[in-house]
Write a protein that holds these residues in place. Structure first.
Motif, PDB file in Angstrom:
ATOM      1  N   VAL A  75      37.757  48.098  37.274  1.00 44.06           N
ATOM      2  CA  VAL A  75      37.949  46.684  37.565  1.00 44.06           C
ATOM      3  C   VAL A  75      39.051  46.129  36.671  1.00 44.06           C
ATOM      4  CG1 VAL A  75      36.867  44.419  37.699  1.00 44.06           C
ATOM      5  CG2 VAL A  75      35.529  46.475  38.214  1.00 44.06           C
ATOM      6  N   VAL A  76      39.989  45.447  37.282  1.00 50.59           N
ATOM      7  CA  VAL A  76      41.051  44.749  36.567  1.00 50.59           C
ATOM      8  C   VAL A  76      40.822  43.251  36.721  1.00 50.59           C
ATOM      9  CG1 VAL A  76      43.520  44.235  36.480  1.00 50.59           C
ATOM     10  CG2 VAL A  76      42.734  46.589  36.787  1.00 50.59           C
ATOM     11  N   ALA A  77      40.804  42.536  35.610  1.00 46.71           N
ATOM     12  CA  ALA A  77      40.638  41.084  35.621  1.00 46.71           C
ATOM     13  C   ALA A  77      42.014  40.418  35.659  1.00 46.71           C
ATOM     14  CB  ALA A  77      39.869  40.623  34.392  1.00 46.71           C
ATOM     15  N   ILE A  78      42.209  39.570  36.644  1.00 48.50           N
ATOM     16  CA  ILE A  78      43.434  38.758  36.718  1.00 48.50           C
ATOM     17  C   ILE A  78      43.066  37.354  36.268  1.00 48.50           C
ATOM     18  CG2 ILE A  78      45.247  37.855  38.196  1.00 48.50           C
ATOM     19  CD1 ILE A  78      44.941  40.242  39.981  1.00 48.50           C
ATOM     20  N   VAL A  79      43.551  36.955  35.114  1.00 43.03           N
ATOM     21  CA  VAL A  79      43.243  35.657  34.523  1.00 43.03           C
ATOM     22  C   VAL A  79      44.446  34.747  34.717  1.00 43.03           C
ATOM     23  CG1 VAL A  79      42.604  34.428  32.415  1.00 43.03           C
ATOM     24  CG2 VAL A  79      41.708  36.728  32.851  1.00 43.03           C
ATOM     25  N   ILE A  80      44.223  33.597  35.357  1.00 42.60           N
ATOM     26  CA  ILE A  80      45.313  32.677  35.683  1.00 42.60           C
ATOM     27  C   ILE A  80      45.137  31.389  34.890  1.00 42.60           C
ATOM     28  CG2 ILE A  80      46.578  31.537  37.527  1.00 42.60           C
ATOM     29  CD1 ILE A  80      44.024  34.047  38.577  1.00 42.60           C
ATOM     30  N   ASP A  81      46.197  30.947  34.265  1.00 44.84           N
ATOM     31  CA  ASP A  81      46.206  29.664  33.557  1.00 44.84           C
ATOM     32  C   ASP A  81      45.990  28.542  34.579  1.00 44.84           C
ATOM     33  OD1 ASP A  81      46.664  27.465  32.012  1.00 44.84           O
ATOM     34  OD2 ASP A  81      48.560  28.161  31.163  1.00 44.84           O
ATOM     35  N   ASP A  82      44.930  27.740  34.367  1.00 44.62           N
ATOM     36  CA  ASP A  82      44.596  26.666  35.302  1.00 44.62           C
ATOM     37  C   ASP A  82      44.681  25.297  34.626  1.00 44.62           C
ATOM     38  OD1 ASP A  82      43.864  25.835  37.880  1.00 44.62           O
ATOM     39  OD2 ASP A  82      41.758  25.649  37.322  1.00 44.62           O
ATOM     40  N   LEU A 119      39.649  44.204  41.969  1.00 44.06           N
ATOM     41  CA  LEU A 119      40.230  43.022  41.331  1.00 44.06           C
ATOM     42  C   LEU A 119      39.215  41.888  41.276  1.00 44.06           C
ATOM     43  CD1 LEU A 119      43.769  43.001  43.012  1.00 44.06           C
ATOM     44  CD2 LEU A 119      43.027  44.157  40.918  1.00 44.06           C
ATOM     45  N   ARG A 120      39.161  41.211  40.132  1.00 45.82           N
ATOM     46  CA  ARG A 120      38.363  39.993  39.972  1.00 45.82           C
ATOM     47  C   ARG A 120      39.235  38.923  39.342  1.00 45.82           C
ATOM     48  NH1 ARG A 120      32.959  41.811  36.923  1.00 45.82           N
ATOM     49  NH2 ARG A 120      32.666  39.536  36.921  1.00 45.82           N
ATOM     50  N   LEU A 121      39.164  37.712  39.881  1.00 39.63           N
ATOM     51  CA  LEU A 121      40.032  36.627  39.457  1.00 39.63           C
ATOM     52  C   LEU A 121      39.260  35.633  38.586  1.00 39.63           C
ATOM     53  CD1 LEU A 121      41.792  37.892  41.691  1.00 39.63           C
ATOM     54  CD2 LEU A 121      42.457  35.565  42.360  1.00 39.63           C
ATOM     55  N   PHE A 122      39.935  35.134  37.543  1.00 44.83           N
ATOM     56  CA  PHE A 122      39.346  34.159  36.628  1.00 44.83           C
ATOM     57  C   PHE A 122      40.362  33.043  36.384  1.00 44.83           C
ATOM     58  CE2 PHE A 122      37.231  38.112  35.856  1.00 44.83           C
ATOM     59  CZ  PHE A 122      35.912  37.782  35.592  1.00 44.83           C
ATOM     60  N   ALA A 123      39.861  31.822  36.255  1.00 52.48           N
ATOM     61  CA  ALA A 123      40.686  30.665  35.904  1.00 52.48           C
ATOM     62  C   ALA A 123      40.431  30.328  34.440  1.00 52.48           C
ATOM     63  CB  ALA A 123      40.358  29.476  36.796  1.00 52.48           C
ATOM     64  N   ALA A 124      41.500  30.166  33.673  1.00 55.68           N
ATOM     65  CA  ALA A 124      41.390  29.882  32.242  1.00 55.68           C
ATOM     66  C   ALA A 124      42.008  28.527  31.960  1.00 55.68           C
ATOM     67  CB  ALA A 124      42.079  30.964  31.421  1.00 55.68           C
ATOM     68  N   ILE A 131      36.598  32.905  39.848  1.00 57.23           N
ATOM     69  CA  ILE A 131      36.906  32.198  41.093  1.00 57.23           C
ATOM     70  C   ILE A 131      36.982  33.204  42.233  1.00 57.23           C
ATOM     71  CG2 ILE A 131      38.108  30.268  39.998  1.00 57.23           C
ATOM     72  CD1 ILE A 131      40.744  31.663  40.517  1.00 57.23           C
ATOM     73  N   PRO A 132      36.690  32.760  43.472  1.00 53.36           N
ATOM     74  CA  PRO A 132      36.701  33.706  44.593  1.00 53.36           C
ATOM     75  C   PRO A 132      38.100  34.150  44.991  1.00 53.36           C
ATOM     76  CG  PRO A 132      36.219  31.482  45.360  1.00 53.36           C
ATOM     77  CD  PRO A 132      36.196  31.424  43.873  1.00 53.36           C
ATOM     78  N   SER A 133      39.103  33.281  44.853  1.00 45.33           N
ATOM     79  CA  SER A 133      40.475  33.624  45.222  1.00 45.33           C
ATOM     80  C   SER A 133      41.424  32.696  44.487  1.00 45.33           C
ATOM     81  CB  SER A 133      40.685  33.500  46.738  1.00 45.33           C
ATOM     82  OG  SER A 133      40.678  32.138  47.127  1.00 45.33           O
ATOM     83  N   GLU A 134      42.698  32.987  44.583  1.00 47.06           N
ATOM     84  CA  GLU A 134      43.698  32.157  43.921  1.00 47.06           C
ATOM     85  C   GLU A 134      43.796  30.764  44.524  1.00 47.06           C
ATOM     86  OE1 GLU A 134      45.726  34.853  46.932  1.00 47.06           O
ATOM     87  OE2 GLU A 134      44.211  35.046  45.350  1.00 47.06           O
TER      88      GLU A 134
END
Length: 449
Positions: A75-82, A119-124, A131-134
């Motif tokens: 699993v790769v975590a994609i963390v996006i600046d929110d 892939l799993r997405l996170f909002a930071a 989060i379910p998607s971007e």
């Protein structure tokens, strides 16, 4: 894809069920054998067999099985600046940094990584959330705690949850990335135009407790420059009127400076305090150059009743101290002695609307007592309050939620309240002089009573 049944039968059960269905169909149409021709009779039997077989299949609850998507186990975590800075437009266009990040994930990162990784997405922002998607990104966060996000992900990676982390941000972080990330590889991906953007920001505006009337409060705010090092004027406004202007040295590079102001909110009306910083030449946006906080009026003073069994230094000093507090409305009852008829007499001081109910040394009704928010008893002996008054005082604490304090040596002496109903209300037990002093301290530490 395949079909299974919730109730699995062995082969002999299937054979028995088939024979039973055929037998039921033959018995059902036995008398019709001489009425219909052989082909029609066989058709009727066959339809009955099919109907019974369909009922049996339905009762066995068939389930269609579809293969799940192939999982890689990695699993790769994609963390996006929110944070709010992601809503800023790039210098060369009208698209925001958040839109660029969404396009980057959908168009490049997801196709590139999904074949080999889950892939799993996170909002930071202020905090980290999955989060379910971007498309769930909104750019509403008041800060970019990317350091906290990396630390949290490193802890989860140590437990085997992730093998890597991709961090998508514009770089305007409110906390540094920790150098020690354990076994978690972090791959930063920048969005936004190259070069340093000029932006000033006021955030994290807070004010201390203002529930006490006429009290001073500390108002603090963080001032940030996302450009270079500079000195700027920071203003404090009260209901739109500037009351403080001070120069503040900002180190730049998104490092925050905490500023503190001492304010005195209005007693009778709500107050809005605003901290702002002047606009910089070429600044991307001025929407974050100010921040406001609403301070409601403290309201009316809190009524407090002090009942003194005899004049005493300690509670006289307390009465004077409380009376000087403009957030309190203090009524005082002091037992002076007895008149010619042997009746107790009292000195009463307080609000004109309440003192008539206090001439007998204590409020006459529950409603009059419940009008107070706290009662202080000083040097009260066991015989000063009647059983009805003690019952009202107990209801004041247990039902109304009022505060009760007791002071004075006589209150805890031989003729005091320890061991009485009032003593039990205070949850204090005394055994000897030393225990009485300890019990008095224990009642103070409990706070409520």
């Amino acid at each position: 894809m395949g079909i299974r049944f919730a109730y699995a039968w062995p082969a002999w059960a299937w054979a028995g069920a088939a024979a039973l269905v055929l037998l039921i169909a033959l018995v059902a149409y036995r008398q019709a054998r001489g009425v219909f021709s052989t082909p029609r009779w066989l058709l009727l039997v066959g339809l009955r067999v099919l109907a019974l077989a369909l009922v049996i299949v339905i009762l066995m609850r068939p389930v269609r099985l579809e293969p799940a998507p192939a999982a890689t186990g990695r699993v790769v975590a994609i963390v996006i600046d929110d944070s709010r800075s992601m809503r800023l437009p790039d210098a060369q266009g009208i698209e925001s940094r958040l839109q660029r990040a969404q396009q980057l994930i959908a168009g490049r990162l997801r196709p590139l990584l999904s074949a080999d990784f889950d892939l799993r997405l996170f909002a930071a922002a202020d905090s980290l959330r999955e989060i379910p998607s971007e498309e769930a990104l909104g750019g509403q966060g008041r800060a970019s705690d990317l350091g906290g996000a990396v630390t949290a992900m490193a802890e989860r990676a140590a437990a085997g949850e992730f093998v890597a982390m991709v961090l998508v941000s514009d770089g305007a972080a409110s906390s540094p990335i920790p150098p020690d990330r354990g076994r978690l590889p972090v791959f930063p991906v920048g969005v936004g135009a190259a070069g340093s953007a000029v932006d000033r920001e006021v955030r994290d505006l807070t004010i201390s407790d203002v529930s006490v009337v006429d009290s001073l409060a500390d108002l603090t705010a963080s001032v940030v420059s996302h450009g270079g090092r500079e000195t700027v004027d920071v203003r404090l406004l009260e209901n739109g009127r500037p009351i403080v202007v001070r120069p503040v040295r900002l180190p730049g590079a998104s490092q925050q400076v905490r500023e503190r102001f001492r304010v005195s909110p209005s007693r009778s009306a709500a107050t809005v305090y605003t901290v702002d910083v002047a606009e910089a030449p070429g600044e991307l946006t001025t929407g974050n150059n100010r921040s406001s906080v609403f301070v409601p009026a403290p309201g009316r003073p809190h009524p407090v009743l002090i009942v003194e069994g005899a004049p005493g230094f300690e509670h006289s000093f307390l009465s004077r101290t409380l009376a000087r507090d403009t957030g309190l409305d203090v009524d005082t009852i002091v037992r002076k002695g007895r008149n010619d008829r042997g009746e107790p007499t009292y000195y009463v001081q307080g609000a004109a609307s309440r003192t008539p109910s206090l001439v007998d040394g204590f409020p006459r009704t529950r409603a009059e007592l419940f009008a107070y928010e706290a009662v202080v008893l000083g040097n009260i002996e066991a015989d000063q309050l009647t059983r009805d008054q003690l019952a009202m005082l107990q209801a004041f604490v247990e039902q109304r939620g009022g505060g009760l304090a007791m002071i004075g040596a006589r209150s805890f002496g031989a003729r005091g309240v320890i061991g009485t109903d009032l003593g039990r209300l205070l949850a204090v037990e005394g055994r000897g002089a030393g225990a009485l002093n300890a019990a008095a301290g224990a009642s103070t530490r409990q706070g409520t009573r």
